[in-house]
Design an enzyme around this catalytic site. Sequence first.
Site, short mmCIF file in Angstrom:
data_model
loop_
_atom_site.label_atom_id
_atom_site.label_comp_id
_atom_site.label_asym_id
_atom_site.label_seq_id
_atom_site.Cartn_x
_atom_site.Cartn_y
_atom_site.Cartn_z
N GLY A 87 19.27 17.40 -1.30
CA GLY A 87 19.04 17.91 0.07
C GLY A 87 20.23 18.76 0.53
CG HIS A 88 24.09 16.98 1.21
ND1 HIS A 88 24.00 15.71 0.66
CD2 HIS A 88 24.38 16.80 2.52
CE1 HIS A 88 24.22 14.81 1.59
NE2 HIS A 88 24.44 15.43 2.73
CD GLN A 119 28.82 11.57 12.24
OE1 GLN A 119 29.55 12.55 12.25
NE2 GLN A 119 27.59 11.62 11.77
CD GLN A 147 23.61 15.84 12.61
OE1 GLN A 147 24.29 14.83 12.68
NE2 GLN A 147 23.40 16.46 11.46
CB SER A 190 18.74 9.76 2.98
OG SER A 190 19.77 9.03 3.60
O1 PAF Z 1 24.62 15.22 9.20
C1 PAF Z 1 25.75 14.85 8.83
O2 PAF Z 1 26.01 14.63 7.65
C2 PAF Z 1 26.84 14.65 9.88
O3 PAF Z 1 26.33 14.15 11.06
C3 PAF Z 1 27.67 15.92 10.13
C4 PAF Z 1 26.82 17.03 10.72
C5 PAF Z 1 28.31 16.39 8.84
C6 PAF Z 1 28.78 15.61 11.13
O4 PAF Z 1 29.64 14.62 10.66
#
Ligand code: PAF
Length: 283
Positions: A36-37, A61, A153, A185
């Site tokens: 995904g990344h 977070q 997000q 994920s």
């Molecule tokens: O989606 C994520 O992996 C995180 O929330 C992010 C955008 C890198 C911020 O830490």
Amino acid sequence: MKVIEKTFEVTGAVSLLESQGKTVGFVPTMGALHEGHLTLVRRCAAENDVCVVSIFVNPTQFNNKHDLETYPRNLEADIKLLQSAGCDVLFAPSESEIYPEPDTRRFDFGTLDKVMEGAYRPGHFNGVAQVVSRLFNIIKPTRAYFGEKDFQQLAIIREMVKQYNVPVEIVGCPIAREESGLALSSRNQRLSAEGKAAALSISKALFGSVYLKNEKSVSELKAWVIDKINSDPMLEVEYFDIVDALSLESIENWDETDNAVGCVTVYCGDVRLIDNIQYGKFN
Ligand code: PAF
């Protein structure tokens, strides 16, 4: 690929490239990279002269200490994956580079950060906004890429950029799924083989709900999805809501919006999984 740990170094390197008229694409991540990344990184590399990726597990977070401690980390493997996906610069800072002092800023995104994830993970989106705004300030990208799996997000980052006039184009990218339908994920790594098989019920229920949209009211469809997922003894829905894709406000009738999105969070044991489906795309 250059690996940079220091803020001043990455700012210097990127501003030099920008002064040469180069476009800089940016993919912020917390590492434990998966396909995904890499889809985001490849797109970023294709659409920009320079592709910058950050890996930083952002403590602000996480509202759950256990979740922060167990978040998968594997920098060596991530570096190899990024090299093969076309990343030019990896920014992998320490916590003190990002937060030399505690970040006490409080953001207000109206309804956007109060509902769904915002209600179940108090402070989560404030932490996301803190780190993403800092990263944008350090990298000053032309474009930044985010996955639609984290639908809320993405909406909040768009709002932050609007509120603070950040000169960056936000690019939302479709959810990457396994052949089976399971949304990719980093947390999938923590699923047992049985858990992973059970988790397939999540995307199955979401995709199934698309076909029932014209037959059921919003509340009937919500109940159907929740029952379908909860019928697997390994799964427990935390919430499933059908909301307007822009305001993220719950809808009661289908005619309230052309862009309804169903967002779900499910526990599979102690692994918290999220997924969503955009009904407007199919109708
Ligand atoms: O989606 C994520 O992996 C995180 O929330 C992010 C955008 C890198 C911020 O830490």
